[in-house]
Design a protein around this motif. Structure first.
Motif, mmCIF file in Angstrom:
data_model
loop_
_atom_site.group_PDB
_atom_site.id
_atom_site.type_symbol
_atom_site.label_atom_id
_atom_site.label_comp_id
_atom_site.label_asym_id
_atom_site.label_seq_id
_atom_site.Cartn_x
_atom_site.Cartn_y
_atom_site.Cartn_z
ATOM 1 N N HIS A 1 0.672 -1.170 0.144
ATOM 2 C CA HIS A 1 -0.033 -0.026 -0.160
ATOM 3 C C HIS A 1 0.577 1.278 -0.090
ATOM 4 N N GLN A 34 2.758 5.862 2.994
ATOM 5 C CA GLN A 34 1.742 6.603 3.535
ATOM 6 C C GLN A 34 0.262 5.267 4.021
ATOM 7 N N GLY A 35 0.234 5.187 2.315
ATOM 8 C CA GLY A 35 -0.550 4.383 2.731
ATOM 9 C C GLY A 35 -0.981 3.451 3.454
ATOM 10 N N ARG A 92 8.443 1.205 -5.255
ATOM 11 C CA ARG A 92 7.390 2.336 -4.675
ATOM 12 C C ARG A 92 7.664 3.496 -4.277
ATOM 13 N N LEU A 129 11.018 5.590 -4.554
ATOM 14 C CA LEU A 129 11.132 6.737 -6.077
ATOM 15 C C LEU A 129 9.840 7.435 -6.093
ATOM 16 N N ALA A 130 9.071 7.513 -6.514
ATOM 17 C CA ALA A 130 7.778 8.847 -7.037
ATOM 18 C C ALA A 130 8.200 9.259 -5.772
ATOM 19 N N ASP A 131 7.274 8.868 -4.492
ATOM 20 C CA ASP A 131 7.131 9.444 -4.048
ATOM 21 C C ASP A 131 8.203 9.345 -2.398
ATOM 22 N N PRO A 132 8.590 10.808 -2.211
ATOM 23 C CA PRO A 132 9.695 10.716 -1.803
ATOM 24 C C PRO A 132 9.166 10.399 -0.247
ATOM 25 N N LEU A 181 13.864 8.121 1.881
ATOM 26 C CA LEU A 181 14.128 8.327 0.965
ATOM 27 C C LEU A 181 15.824 8.221 0.723
ATOM 28 N N HIS A 229 5.674 -0.937 -11.286
ATOM 29 C CA HIS A 229 5.211 -0.131 -10.991
ATOM 30 C C HIS A 229 3.696 0.004 -12.361
ATOM 31 N N SER A 230 3.662 -0.852 -12.815
ATOM 32 C CA SER A 230 2.761 -0.843 -13.875
ATOM 33 C C SER A 230 1.746 -1.720 -13.969
ATOM 34 N N PRO A 237 -0.355 -2.493 -11.471
ATOM 35 C CA PRO A 237 -1.577 -2.827 -11.027
ATOM 36 C C PRO A 237 -2.542 -2.296 -12.675
#
Lengths: 212, 212, 212, 212
Positions: D27, D30-31, D112, D114-117, D121, D169-170, D172
């Motif tokens: 998740h 954060q999730g 995961r 990578l894109a969401d510091p 990180l 990443h892709s 889903p």
DNA sequence: CATGAATGAGCCTTCATTCAT
DNA sequence: CATGAATGAAGGCTCATTCAT
């Protein structure tokens, strides 16, 4: 009341439940706010979520019909004369609904929720109202005798419950019409006596009519 | 403005009032939302505040007790036999409360608001309930005779009103207990007849007891 | 841009959408808050609910894939040489993903949502990704020739998309590794050229291997 | 404390870390919620803060890049042919990212993040990504030869990493497009082989172009 | 006498965190 | 080195109401 100490958590739970019963019986489920309940219970806003999951859970646990059931049980064990037991029932039920010092808040909440379904209504019907109808139905059957029809008997039951609940439902109105109005123990007994007299006469007529 | 055609604005007003009566009688004052009422009336969200000031104003104007008064008036002019007039009253009142096709929405709203005071309750009490009590009190006085005490008579009145209102208040519960339940015109008359029978017997007993 | 004026409401809507695109592309759907979006759009907290129903609705409308589709359309109409069109596609796609002045925020949001499904992912897949795969698949088919297998071709497509998306996904990381890093127009074209060179060689090898 | 048995506390720590890796990789940071992690680890809500200070600390300790480093070390010691070692690397890396039974959760978390510091990180970049880039850079240098520029080489590295990460990443999205999709060991190897073929051809072209 | 747009207070709920034992 | 209980900030959302035209 038990001779054991309660944990801190249980105390908070109880305070929360008490505050919730107060609030729900006064303002209804929707009208009462979690914040106000927590404030009155001197607990945090999140306490409801912690202890009961959510507002619905709080309502579900606030509804405690043990007194109502105990009352019916005691009634069933009391003096065998069904008329007397009906009088007793009406008196006890009215005390639960109206007595300002010893009334049963869950019963008052139940009375409010009659007309305004909430997620807890199913539970209320299942655990309180259906058994109450069963109990009262059997009692009336004893009084009316076997020849009275089911439908007639049920209508008598509704007549009795309607009279009792009226004093709770219409309280705000009656208080405006008669500002001095206060339901003390004695006045409640007077009203209960009236309802019993009125209803026994009604039942007598209905069952007699059916017989004849 | 002419006594023939209605202005567009007046039509909107009427649609708003109809929608409000529907909504208030179904969900209660608090439960009904201004947006939904406006949507049903195909009017703007601000229309309520425009025409009636605020939600309270809408309620105040939605309450139209003319039918209730007309009913009492007609009753007073009807056959002189007070027992028959009581039967008539109970029947008409029950129809107003329950009949799904011709019921009086304002009466249903009134029934709901009994237990849940709103800013309009004062008006309701003043314009509908107090006159109703007066009317019913006088009728009962005729039936019970002069020797019955005021308090006893008032309690008889409450017994009657309680029985009638019960079917409205407890409708959600009764429908859960008896899912097939539907109040058609005939069934309402049967119930009304029961209440009348039951109550006349009750009044008879109460007034007789007082006499003796 | 149109020669007609926009209503006040439309202006607010646009500000809201712009702020939402900014926020969603920066912090993701869950990370962005309605309050912050409204603050940035200088609108009330309730504005999102008013204009878009809820946060999900805002996301759904913030996703505007028209530029992406326009790009594909223009590409299809461009010079018939498929290799050149692939170069063009990669360049345009990279500009959408990276260009700080003219990039397509919806594309960046899409890139973020790849890995973190939101209620809008179905729409994204249906309206943007599936068509994109179709388009790119056909283009690659032209380049690779008919003998290359479907699976191989799809893997080539993934290789290309993976390279492009990498620069967006890994941006925070790459910026930490090379603090001076900035994607200006020229640098993006250099990267795009690399990806095109690299991929055309890859495709050439894969399709050749299949042939042999 | 002995080098044999683990204290109860250490067992709790481990369960917490396992649950956190699972949750974070599924998740995102954060999730995932602390409560859910503690529930899965059958530990107290306060356990996370007790053992790791806060959620950030939990993430920091959940990131264990030993497998990633071990993989690189083993790779460096393997057969001297750099092309073969690149194939090996891609295969091992893909297994870490995708294999449902033996994949490396920390690697997936890394992908995961990578894109969401997140606050972790910096650590990820320092301890995992930078070394990985170094390793892969050197390997590519061996393959491409000395004449290829640093920038070109780095872009080749990004091309490879981008292709690998894309499948994670892709996931889903790909699963929605191809609902039957499942990454078993064999399928991962097929994909890895494709990426290796594709990339070696790409590198060959890029380095050749540079030479010429 | 009307409207679409905007407002802000307030609701229930969730969350990471901290407190007292 | 652990825990059940409690906390408060913040989240998305709903609502009656008001503003500007």
């Amino acid at each position: 009341m038990t001779h054991e100490a309660k944990t801190v958590s249980e105390q908070t739970r109880e305070r929360l439940l008490d505050a919730a019963r107060e609030a729900f019986s006064q303002h209804g489920f929707q009208g009462a706010t979690v914040r106000e309940i927590c404030r009155r219970a001197e607990a945090n806003v999140a306490a409801v979520n912690y202890h009961f999951g959510n507002k619905d859970g709080l309502l579900a646990e606030a509804l405690n019909f043990a007194p109502l059931k105990a009352m019916q049980l005691a009634n069933a064990k009391a003096d065998g004369n069904p008329e007397v037991r009906l009088r007793l029932f009406i008196r006890d039920f009215m005390l639960m609904l109206l007595d300002e010092t010893n009334g049963s808040l869950p019963c008052r909440i139940m009375a409010r929720e009659l007309a305004d379904p909430t997620p807890a209504l199913d539970k209320i019907v299942r655990e309180a109202i259906a058994p109450l109808h069963d109990f009262l139905g059997k009692l009336l059957r004893e009084i009316a005798g076997g020849k009275t029809g089911e439908a007639e008997l049920r209508r008598c039951m509704h007549s009795i419950l309607g009279q009792c609940l009226y004093y709770r439902h219409s309280h705000p109105v009656l208080q405006r019409l008669h500002p001095k109005l206060r339901y003390d123990h004695k006045k409640i007994e007077t009203i209960a006596e009236h309802i019993a007299d009125f209803s026994l006469a009604g039942i007598g007529y209905i069952s007699g009519k059916t017989c004849a």
